[in-house]
Write a protein that holds these residues in place. Sequence first.
Motif, PDB file in Angstrom:
ATOM      1  N   HIS A  71      27.377  13.547   6.802  1.00 37.94           N
ATOM      2  CA  HIS A  71      26.106  13.118   7.482  1.00 37.94           C
ATOM      3  C   HIS A  71      25.068  14.201   7.316  1.00 37.94           C
ATOM      4  O   HIS A  71      25.254  15.391   7.407  1.00 37.94           O
ATOM      5  N   LEU A  72      23.852  13.805   7.432  1.00 37.83           N
ATOM      6  CA  LEU A  72      22.542  14.522   7.201  1.00 37.83           C
ATOM      7  C   LEU A  72      21.480  14.011   8.520  1.00 37.83           C
ATOM      8  O   LEU A  72      21.245  13.111   8.572  1.00 37.83           O
ATOM      9  N   VAL A  73      21.124  15.191   9.196  1.00 40.84           N
ATOM     10  CA  VAL A  73      20.496  15.005  10.260  1.00 40.84           C
ATOM     11  C   VAL A  73      19.050  15.634   9.929  1.00 40.84           C
ATOM     12  O   VAL A  73      19.093  16.792   9.542  1.00 40.84           O
ATOM     13  N   TYR A  74      17.802  15.018  10.013  1.00 40.67           N
ATOM     14  CA  TYR A  74      16.724  15.532   9.852  1.00 40.67           C
ATOM     15  C   TYR A  74      15.739  15.450  10.943  1.00 40.67           C
ATOM     16  O   TYR A  74      15.326  14.556  11.589  1.00 40.67           O
ATOM     17  N   THR A  75      15.025  16.651  11.000  1.00 44.74           N
ATOM     18  CA  THR A  75      13.861  16.696  12.209  1.00 44.74           C
ATOM     19  C   THR A  75      12.512  16.405  11.825  1.00 44.74           C
ATOM     20  O   THR A  75      12.021  16.868  10.923  1.00 44.74           O
ATOM     21  N   SER A  76      12.189  15.218  11.952  1.00 39.96           N
ATOM     22  CA  SER A  76      10.884  14.714  11.412  1.00 39.96           C
ATOM     23  C   SER A  76       9.777  14.691  12.498  1.00 39.96           C
ATOM     24  O   SER A  76       9.869  15.299  13.302  1.00 39.96           O
ATOM     25  N   ALA A  77       8.633  14.088  12.082  1.00 40.52           N
ATOM     26  CA  ALA A  77       7.421  13.716  13.123  1.00 40.52           C
ATOM     27  C   ALA A  77       7.412  12.569  13.599  1.00 40.52           C
ATOM     28  O   ALA A  77       7.790  11.395  13.223  1.00 40.52           O
ATOM     29  N   THR A  78       6.521  12.625  14.656  1.00 37.01           N
ATOM     30  CA  THR A  78       6.396  11.244  15.539  1.00 37.01           C
ATOM     31  C   THR A  78       5.838  10.165  14.757  1.00 37.01           C
ATOM     32  O   THR A  78       4.907  10.401  13.752  1.00 37.01           O
ATOM     33  N   ARG A  79       6.356   8.958  14.532  1.00 30.19           N
ATOM     34  CA  ARG A  79       5.931   7.739  13.946  1.00 30.19           C
ATOM     35  C   ARG A  79       5.616   8.076  12.506  1.00 30.19           C
ATOM     36  O   ARG A  79       4.688   7.749  11.791  1.00 30.19           O
ATOM     37  N   ALA A  80       6.424   9.138  11.930  1.00 29.12           N
ATOM     38  CA  ALA A  80       6.136   9.465  10.543  1.00 29.12           C
ATOM     39  C   ALA A  80       5.741   8.493   9.487  1.00 29.12           C
ATOM     40  O   ALA A  80       4.903   8.754   8.695  1.00 29.12           O
ATOM     41  N   ASP A  81       6.238   7.437   9.476  1.00 28.77           N
ATOM     42  CA  ASP A  81       5.842   6.223   8.595  1.00 28.77           C
ATOM     43  C   ASP A  81       4.681   5.336   9.067  1.00 28.77           C
ATOM     44  O   ASP A  81       4.445   4.153   8.398  1.00 28.77           O
ATOM     45  N   ASP A  82       4.323   5.534  10.268  1.00 27.17           N
ATOM     46  CA  ASP A  82       3.253   4.611  10.751  1.00 27.17           C
ATOM     47  C   ASP A  82       2.301   5.325  11.578  1.00 27.17           C
ATOM     48  O   ASP A  82       2.155   5.293  12.678  1.00 27.17           O
ATOM     49  N   THR A  83       1.481   6.244  11.042  1.00 28.11           N
ATOM     50  CA  THR A  83       0.535   7.191  11.754  1.00 28.11           C
ATOM     51  C   THR A  83      -0.460   7.824  10.806  1.00 28.11           C
ATOM     52  O   THR A  83      -0.140   7.861   9.561  1.00 28.11           O
ATOM     53  N   ASP A  84      -1.480   8.107  11.365  1.00 27.19           N
ATOM     54  CA  ASP A  84      -2.474   8.832  10.485  1.00 27.19           C
ATOM     55  C   ASP A  84      -2.331  10.548  10.868  1.00 27.19           C
ATOM     56  O   ASP A  84      -3.290  11.241  10.345  1.00 27.19           O
ATOM     57  N   LEU A  85      -1.308  10.661  11.352  1.00 26.31           N
ATOM     58  CA  LEU A  85      -1.256  12.171  11.744  1.00 26.31           C
ATOM     59  C   LEU A  85      -1.161  13.118  10.605  1.00 26.31           C
ATOM     60  O   LEU A  85      -0.313  12.728   9.650  1.00 26.31           O
ATOM     61  N   VAL A  86      -2.024  14.223  10.423  1.00 28.75           N
ATOM     62  CA  VAL A  86      -2.030  14.843   9.070  1.00 28.75           C
ATOM     63  C   VAL A  86      -0.900  15.529   8.782  1.00 28.75           C
ATOM     64  O   VAL A  86      -0.484  15.738   7.554  1.00 28.75           O
ATOM     65  N   LEU A  87       0.042  15.826   9.911  1.00 27.60           N
ATOM     66  CA  LEU A  87       1.351  16.362   9.349  1.00 27.60           C
ATOM     67  C   LEU A  87       2.499  15.331   8.938  1.00 27.60           C
ATOM     68  O   LEU A  87       3.402  15.830   8.316  1.00 27.60           O
ATOM     69  N   LEU A 115      24.432  16.113  16.405  1.00 25.92           N
ATOM     70  CA  LEU A 115      25.319  16.849  15.508  1.00 25.92           C
ATOM     71  C   LEU A 115      26.838  16.833  15.946  1.00 25.92           C
ATOM     72  O   LEU A 115      27.646  17.020  15.378  1.00 25.92           O
ATOM     73  N   ALA A 116      26.995  17.061  17.254  1.00 27.13           N
ATOM     74  CA  ALA A 116      28.386  17.010  17.719  1.00 27.13           C
ATOM     75  C   ALA A 116      29.172  15.721  17.694  1.00 27.13           C
ATOM     76  O   ALA A 116      30.416  15.781  17.501  1.00 27.13           O
ATOM     77  N   ASP A 117      28.777  14.667  17.678  1.00 28.00           N
ATOM     78  CA  ASP A 117      29.358  13.315  17.256  1.00 28.00           C
ATOM     79  C   ASP A 117      28.384  12.495  16.426  1.00 28.00           C
ATOM     80  O   ASP A 117      27.882  11.663  17.082  1.00 28.00           O
ATOM     81  N   PRO A 118      28.183  12.777  15.252  1.00 29.76           N
ATOM     82  CA  PRO A 118      27.216  12.095  14.389  1.00 29.76           C
ATOM     83  C   PRO A 118      27.282  10.481  14.042  1.00 29.76           C
ATOM     84  O   PRO A 118      26.649   9.612  13.857  1.00 29.76           O
ATOM     85  N   ALA A 119      28.737  10.266  14.106  1.00 26.06           N
ATOM     86  CA  ALA A 119      29.035   8.908  13.455  1.00 26.06           C
ATOM     87  C   ALA A 119      28.196   7.542  14.164  1.00 26.06           C
ATOM     88  O   ALA A 119      27.692   6.795  13.382  1.00 26.06           O
ATOM     89  N   PRO A 120      28.216   7.613  15.560  1.00 21.33           N
ATOM     90  CA  PRO A 120      27.499   6.733  15.979  1.00 21.33           C
ATOM     91  C   PRO A 120      25.830   6.488  15.797  1.00 21.33           C
ATOM     92  O   PRO A 120      25.414   5.373  16.072  1.00 21.33           O
ATOM     93  N   HIS A 121      25.464   7.660  15.279  1.00 23.45           N
ATOM     94  CA  HIS A 121      24.065   7.567  15.097  1.00 23.45           C
ATOM     95  C   HIS A 121      23.417   7.546  13.619  1.00 23.45           C
ATOM     96  O   HIS A 121      22.395   7.381  13.228  1.00 23.45           O
ATOM     97  N   ALA A 122      24.477   7.069  12.668  1.00 23.69           N
ATOM     98  CA  ALA A 122      24.213   6.896  11.238  1.00 23.69           C
ATOM     99  C   ALA A 122      23.373   5.799  11.072  1.00 23.69           C
ATOM    100  O   ALA A 122      23.499   4.610  11.813  1.00 23.69           O
ATOM    101  N   GLY A 123      22.163   5.838  10.312  1.00 21.37           N
ATOM    102  CA  GLY A 123      21.337   4.988   9.917  1.00 21.37           C
ATOM    103  C   GLY A 123      20.159   4.793  11.251  1.00 21.37           C
ATOM    104  O   GLY A 123      19.533   3.783  11.079  1.00 21.37           O
ATOM    105  N   ARG A 124      20.170   5.529  12.142  1.00 24.15           N
ATOM    106  CA  ARG A 124      19.194   5.463  13.308  1.00 24.15           C
ATOM    107  C   ARG A 124      18.279   6.530  13.021  1.00 24.15           C
ATOM    108  O   ARG A 124      18.378   7.633  12.414  1.00 24.15           O
ATOM    109  N   THR A 125      17.001   5.957  13.732  1.00 25.67           N
ATOM    110  CA  THR A 125      15.834   6.880  13.921  1.00 25.67           C
ATOM    111  C   THR A 125      15.488   6.934  15.081  1.00 25.67           C
ATOM    112  O   THR A 125      15.185   5.881  15.903  1.00 25.67           O
TER     113      THR A 125
END
Length: 286
Positions: free
Chosen positions: A100-116, A184-194
Motif C-alpha cells: 500500500h502506498l499513501v501520499y500527502t498531497s494538496a487540497t483539490r490537487a486536480d481541480d484548483t489554481d493553487l500554484v503548489l 497507515l495502521a489499517d490501510p486496506a479499507p482506504h485503498a483507492g480513496r482520496t
Amino acid sequence: MSVVVTGATGHLGRLVVEELLARGVPADQVLATGRDAGRLAEVGALGVRTAAVDHDDPSTLDGVLQPGDTVLLVSGSVPGARLDQHRAVIGAATLAGVGHLVYTSATRADDTDLVLAPEHAQTEEMLRASGLPVTVLRNNWYTENYAADLARAKDTGVLASGTGDGRVASATRRDYAAATAGVLADPAPHAGRTYELTGAVAWTYDDLAAAMAEVLGRDVTFHRLTPEEQTAALTGAGLDEGTAGFVVALDGNIAAGALDVVTDDLPRLAGRPATSLVDGLRPLAG
C-alpha cells in the motif's frame, strides 16, 4: 512487513511516527527514513528502525522497501525538485511490490489554481499508473505556517497579506499526522480513496487576526494588501522577485477560495476533532 515513513526527519513525518506508536503499532514494525543523519538518530531513539535515504539519489532506496510494506510518501518540500523525488519513491515501491502506498498531497490537487498543486496532481497521476493500492491524503494548510506572521503581529499589532476575504481551513501538523497514522495502521479499507483533510472551520484573515489577538493579549489588525503593495513589501524585505511573485500568487489563490474547503475526513481518520485555530496558534507564541 513494515510501515515505512519517508521524510521522517521532517516536521510531519516525525509526528506520524509518534502517532503510529501511540496507536500501538510495534516500534520494530516501523521503518523511518530520511537523509539527515542527526535527525534520523533522534527518530530512532523512539525505538523504531531507521534507514538513510536521499530521494535525490534513487540508489539509496535499493533494498529499503519490501514486498507487502505500507509506505507513506511525504511530499517533498522543494517545488520544482519534488516531482523527480516522488517518481523515485513510487518507482522503488512498484519494483518492490509494496502492499500500500499513501501520499500527502494538496487540497483539490486536480481541480484548483493553487500554484503548489500541479506537482501534486502529477504525482497523483503517477500513483494511479503504478497499479499499487493507493490512498491520497490532500492536506489543507498547516496552522504552523503562521508562526512568522504571529511573531510580526506580536511586535507590530498588524497581520498583513494579499489574501483579501479568502478563507483557510487549517489544522495542525499533529492533526494531519493523527489522520495519516489512522490510515497507515489499517490501510486496506482506504485503498483507492482520496481524502480532503481540513480543519473544522474555514476562517478569514480577520478571524486569524482575532485569534492572534487572543493568543498574544494585544490588538491585532488585518491589513489587506494589493498585489503591488505586497510585492513591494516582500522585495523590500529582501526577497527576490521570483520568490515574492510566488508568495503573491499563493495569497491570490487563497483570496480566490483555493483553501476554503471543509470536510469531516480528518476527524474520522484521526479519531478526534481537529485543533481549533486559537489552540493551534498558542504553542507558536513562544
